[in-house]
Motif scaffolding. Structure first.
Motif, PDB file in Angstrom:
ATOM      1  N   SER A 106       0.829  -1.203   0.000  1.00  0.00           N
ATOM      2  CA  SER A 106       0.000   0.000   0.000  1.00  0.00           C
ATOM      3  C   SER A 106       0.864   1.253   0.000  1.00  0.00           C
ATOM      4  O   SER A 106       1.951   1.279   0.575  1.00  0.00           O
ATOM      5  N   VAL A 107       0.361   2.288  -0.656  1.00  0.00           N
ATOM      6  CA  VAL A 107       1.102   3.540  -0.824  1.00  0.00           C
ATOM      7  C   VAL A 107       0.164   4.708  -0.562  1.00  0.00           C
ATOM      8  O   VAL A 107      -0.927   4.789  -1.139  1.00  0.00           O
ATOM      9  N   SER A 108       0.597   5.624   0.273  1.00  0.00           N
ATOM     10  CA  SER A 108      -0.187   6.828   0.528  1.00  0.00           C
ATOM     11  C   SER A 108      -0.290   7.647  -0.756  1.00  0.00           C
ATOM     12  O   SER A 108       0.704   7.811  -1.471  1.00  0.00           O
ATOM     13  N   PRO A 109      -1.459   8.181  -1.078  1.00  0.00           N
ATOM     14  CA  PRO A 109      -1.612   8.919  -2.341  1.00  0.00           C
ATOM     15  C   PRO A 109      -0.773  10.184  -2.421  1.00  0.00           C
ATOM     16  O   PRO A 109      -0.491  10.670  -3.522  1.00  0.00           O
ATOM     17  N   ASN A 110      -0.378  10.735  -1.280  1.00  0.00           N
ATOM     18  CA  ASN A 110       0.430  11.965  -1.295  1.00  0.00           C
ATOM     19  C   ASN A 110       1.701  11.842  -0.459  1.00  0.00           C
ATOM     20  O   ASN A 110       2.377  12.839  -0.205  1.00  0.00           O
ATOM     21  N   GLY A 111       2.009  10.600  -0.032  1.00  0.00           N
ATOM     22  CA  GLY A 111       3.212  10.387   0.757  1.00  0.00           C
ATOM     23  C   GLY A 111       3.098  10.832   2.200  1.00  0.00           C
ATOM     24  O   GLY A 111       4.091  10.821   2.932  1.00  0.00           O
ATOM     25  N   LYS A 112       1.893  11.191   2.641  1.00  0.00           N
ATOM     26  CA  LYS A 112       1.701  11.702   3.994  1.00  0.00           C
ATOM     27  C   LYS A 112       0.909  10.713   4.853  1.00  0.00           C
ATOM     28  O   LYS A 112       0.341   9.746   4.353  1.00  0.00           O
ATOM     29  N   PHE A 113       0.889  11.003   6.154  1.00  0.00           N
ATOM     30  CA  PHE A 113       0.077  10.251   7.098  1.00  0.00           C
ATOM     31  C   PHE A 113      -1.298  10.910   7.197  1.00  0.00           C
ATOM     32  O   PHE A 113      -1.395  12.138   7.303  1.00  0.00           O
ATOM     33  N   GLY A 114      -2.349  10.091   7.178  1.00  0.00           N
ATOM     34  CA  GLY A 114      -3.698  10.623   7.275  1.00  0.00           C
ATOM     35  C   GLY A 114      -4.657   9.841   6.400  1.00  0.00           C
ATOM     36  O   GLY A 114      -4.392   8.704   5.993  1.00  0.00           O
ATOM     37  N   PHE A 115      -5.788  10.445   6.090  1.00  0.00           N
ATOM     38  CA  PHE A 115      -6.774   9.819   5.208  1.00  0.00           C
ATOM     39  C   PHE A 115      -7.659  10.938   4.663  1.00  0.00           C
ATOM     40  O   PHE A 115      -7.756  12.012   5.254  1.00  0.00           O
ATOM     41  N   HIS A 116      -8.317  10.691   3.536  1.00  0.00           N
ATOM     42  CA  HIS A 116      -9.031  11.772   2.853  1.00  0.00           C
ATOM     43  C   HIS A 116     -10.418  12.044   3.417  1.00  0.00           C
ATOM     44  O   HIS A 116     -11.057  13.026   3.033  1.00  0.00           O
ATOM     45  N   VAL A 117     -10.914  11.164   4.297  1.00  0.00           N
ATOM     46  CA  VAL A 117     -12.183  11.412   4.991  1.00  0.00           C
ATOM     47  C   VAL A 117     -12.010  11.023   6.455  1.00  0.00           C
ATOM     48  O   VAL A 117     -11.033  10.373   6.839  1.00  0.00           O
ATOM     49  N   THR A 118     -12.984  11.415   7.264  1.00  0.00           N
ATOM     50  CA  THR A 118     -12.995  10.998   8.667  1.00  0.00           C
ATOM     51  C   THR A 118     -13.409   9.541   8.750  1.00  0.00           C
ATOM     52  O   THR A 118     -14.418   9.137   8.162  1.00  0.00           O
ATOM     53  N   THR A 119     -12.631   8.740   9.448  1.00  0.00           N
ATOM     54  CA  THR A 119     -13.017   7.368   9.757  1.00  0.00           C
ATOM     55  C   THR A 119     -13.252   7.271  11.262  1.00  0.00           C
ATOM     56  O   THR A 119     -12.836   8.140  12.025  1.00  0.00           O
ATOM     57  N   PHE A 120     -13.918   6.211  11.693  1.00  0.00           N
ATOM     58  CA  PHE A 120     -14.355   6.111  13.079  1.00  0.00           C
ATOM     59  C   PHE A 120     -13.857   4.822  13.714  1.00  0.00           C
ATOM     60  O   PHE A 120     -14.074   3.729  13.192  1.00  0.00           O
ATOM     61  N   TYR A 121     -13.191   4.974  14.858  1.00  0.00           N
ATOM     62  CA  TYR A 121     -12.809   3.821  15.676  1.00  0.00           C
ATOM     63  C   TYR A 121     -13.988   3.541  16.591  1.00  0.00           C
ATOM     64  O   TYR A 121     -14.157   4.189  17.620  1.00  0.00           O
ATOM     65  N   GLY A 122     -14.856   2.609  16.208  1.00  0.00           N
ATOM     66  CA  GLY A 122     -16.122   2.457  16.902  1.00  0.00           C
ATOM     67  C   GLY A 122     -16.974   3.683  16.636  1.00  0.00           C
ATOM     68  O   GLY A 122     -17.301   4.002  15.495  1.00  0.00           O
ATOM     69  N   ALA A 123     -17.301   4.416  17.707  1.00  0.00           N
ATOM     70  CA  ALA A 123     -18.093   5.630  17.571  1.00  0.00           C
ATOM     71  C   ALA A 123     -17.247   6.886  17.644  1.00  0.00           C
ATOM     72  O   ALA A 123     -17.768   7.995  17.546  1.00  0.00           O
ATOM     73  N   SER A 124     -15.932   6.737  17.801  1.00  0.00           N
ATOM     74  CA  SER A 124     -15.049   7.882  17.987  1.00  0.00           C
ATOM     75  C   SER A 124     -14.431   8.312  16.656  1.00  0.00           C
ATOM     76  O   SER A 124     -13.755   7.514  16.001  1.00  0.00           O
ATOM     77  N   PRO A 125     -14.623   9.575  16.248  1.00  0.00           N
ATOM     78  CA  PRO A 125     -14.041  10.033  14.976  1.00  0.00           C
ATOM     79  C   PRO A 125     -12.539  10.222  15.083  1.00  0.00           C
ATOM     80  O   PRO A 125     -12.022  10.721  16.087  1.00  0.00           O
ATOM     81  N   MET A 126     -11.828   9.804  14.048  1.00  0.00           N
ATOM     82  CA  MET A 126     -10.395  10.015  13.992  1.00  0.00           C
ATOM     83  C   MET A 126     -10.083  11.384  13.388  1.00  0.00           C
ATOM     84  O   MET A 126     -10.858  11.923  12.606  1.00  0.00           O
ATOM     85  N   ILE A 127      -8.929  11.926  13.771  1.00  0.00           N
ATOM     86  CA  ILE A 127      -8.437  13.163  13.170  1.00  0.00           C
ATOM     87  C   ILE A 127      -7.449  12.750  12.089  1.00  0.00           C
ATOM     88  O   ILE A 127      -6.296  12.420  12.363  1.00  0.00           O
ATOM     89  N   ASN A 128      -7.912  12.755  10.856  1.00  0.00           N
ATOM     90  CA  ASN A 128      -7.125  12.204   9.751  1.00  0.00           C
ATOM     91  C   ASN A 128      -6.461  13.258   8.881  1.00  0.00           C
ATOM     92  O   ASN A 128      -6.026  12.957   7.768  1.00  0.00           O
ATOM     93  N   ASP A 129      -6.380  14.500   9.350  1.00  0.00           N
ATOM     94  CA  ASP A 129      -5.740  15.551   8.565  1.00  0.00           C
ATOM     95  C   ASP A 129      -4.331  15.116   8.168  1.00  0.00           C
ATOM     96  O   ASP A 129      -3.576  14.578   8.991  1.00  0.00           O
ATOM     97  N   TRP A 130      -3.960  15.390   6.917  1.00  0.00           N
ATOM     98  CA  TRP A 130      -2.674  14.943   6.395  1.00  0.00           C
ATOM     99  C   TRP A 130      -1.508  15.649   7.088  1.00  0.00           C
ATOM    100  O   TRP A 130      -1.573  16.835   7.384  1.00  0.00           O
ATOM    101  N   THR A 131      -0.437  14.899   7.327  1.00  0.00           N
ATOM    102  CA  THR A 131       0.771  15.458   7.923  1.00  0.00           C
ATOM    103  C   THR A 131       1.978  14.626   7.515  1.00  0.00           C
ATOM    104  O   THR A 131       1.854  13.423   7.243  1.00  0.00           O
ATOM    105  N   ASP A 132       3.144  15.256   7.469  1.00  0.00           N
ATOM    106  CA  ASP A 132       4.394  14.540   7.185  1.00  0.00           C
ATOM    107  C   ASP A 132       4.939  13.837   8.417  1.00  0.00           C
ATOM    108  O   ASP A 132       5.819  12.983   8.301  1.00  0.00           O
ATOM    109  N   SER A 133       4.455  14.217   9.593  1.00  0.00           N
ATOM    110  CA  SER A 133       5.021  13.732  10.853  1.00  0.00           C
ATOM    111  C   SER A 133       4.136  12.676  11.487  1.00  0.00           C
ATOM    112  O   SER A 133       2.987  12.950  11.866  1.00  0.00           O
TER     113      SER A 133
END
Length: 335
Positions: A126-153
């Motif tokens: 698997s390869v990140s589409p922009n080389g960063k950590f994150g995701f393009h939409v909010t995903t949920f761990y159970g009922a808790s929303p993740m903060i998926n904003d892209w970052t290099d760190s």
């Protein structure tokens, strides 16, 4: 249940010309109602599974799972449910749905030999589409929303996620000033000490597609193909070792034996010496959110506190106390 009980938006998501054969409740879900829908399309019987969500953030939950499964299917198509559609109900926009093909699953955990090659393929290919950590939409761990904003760190991604997890737990289990105080020191010392070396002094980690909630309850066996199938994903591009977070705790069927084999066949990120402590930190995420979602698991927060204190005692100087193995000989003498 009959076709007239299905929302028009759901009916529109089914193949054109679908004639409903049967609709029945199916599967055990914590945040939704699961239904199996059998249809006839031009004398071809087809089976579907739908999750109906009737709760706050229903549309985001549906979209997040749809996009997560869509990302997974690119790399391990035989081992995930195939997403078809998601959307809001037409008649009641507060409700949403996530539609997939139906797979006949048996609640049995796969063997290490069955499952390890699948996770290895996902993590290595698997390869990140922009080389960063994150995701393009909010995903949920159970009922808790993740903060998926892209970052290099990766340090930034993980720290903000764990802070958010703690706030979620405090919201549902009550504030804990002592844990807050310990956590503040933990974020100041242990997180930089264990996360920053992954991306400094010539080291790097590839943002890998992670399932995000990989425990035995989300892995079953397809009766027809005999293949392991993973579902209920909350994907993000992150450090691959995050997908081992649940396996530290003996309450899960897939445990440390799998982790040991993963280290041998897939490998560990450098510094290798930090692997177990990174795993301990990653497992905190699961414990904190489990405590937040389920009252009976609230004592896990005390275990998290004790683990934080253990690691603070081990790394009292934080990053300043890091002795880079690349700059030392085996006996601690400068190379």
């Amino acid at each position: 249940m009959s076709a007239e009980h299905l929302d028009p938006a759901v009916l529109a998501a089914l193949p054109p010309g679908s004639e409903i054969i049967s609709i029945a409740q199916h599967g055990k879900t914590n945040w939704s109602t699961g239904l199996r829908i059998d249809v006839n399309v031009n004398d071809d019987e087809q089976e579907f599974f739908i999750k109906i969500l009737d709760r706050q953030d229903a549309a985001q939950l549906a979209e997040g799972e749809y996009e997560a499964e869509k990302a997974l299917i690119e790399y391990i198509p035989e081992n995930v449910v195939h997403p078809i559609a998601w959307g809001r109900f037409q008649d009641d926009p507060s409700k949403a749905f996530f539609l997939t093909t139906f797979r006949n699953l048996r609640a049995r955990s796969p063997s290490i030999a069955q499952f390890l090659p699948i996770l290895k393929k996902l993590h290595q290919e698997s390869v990140s589409p922009n080389g960063k950590f994150g995701f393009h939409v909010t995903t949920f761990y159970g009922a808790s929303p993740m903060i998926n904003d892209w970052t290099d760190s990766w340090e930034e991604f993980f720290a903000r996620e764990l802070r958010s997890n703690l706030e979620y737990a405090f919201r549902y289990r009550g504030d804990d000033p002592e844990l807050r105080k310990v956590a503040d020191e933990f974020f100041a010392k242990v997180i930089p000490r264990l996360m920053r070396p992954l991306q400094t002094n010539g080291r790097s980690i590839k943002p890998t597609l992670c399932h995000g909630d990989l425990w035995d309850g989300n892995i079953q066996i397809d009766v027809d193909t005999k293949q392991p199938v993973i579902f209920d994903a909350c994907c993000f591009y992150g450090h691959s070792e995050m997908d081992l977070q649940c396996m530290r705790d003996p309450r899960y069927a897939i445990g440390l034996e799998f982790v040991d084999q993963y280290k041998k066949e897939v490998g560990m990120s450098e510094p290798h010496e930090d692997f177990d402590d990174r795993n301990a930190v990653y497992s905190m995420r699961n414990d904190v959110l489990t405590a937040g979602m389920w009252p009976q698991w609230a004592p896990l927060l005390q275990r998290v506190k004790q683990e934080m204190l253990r690691l603070l005692a081990k790394y009292p100087d934080g990053l300043a106390g890091f002795q880079d193995p690349r700059e030392k000989g085996l006996n601690g003498i400068a190379a």
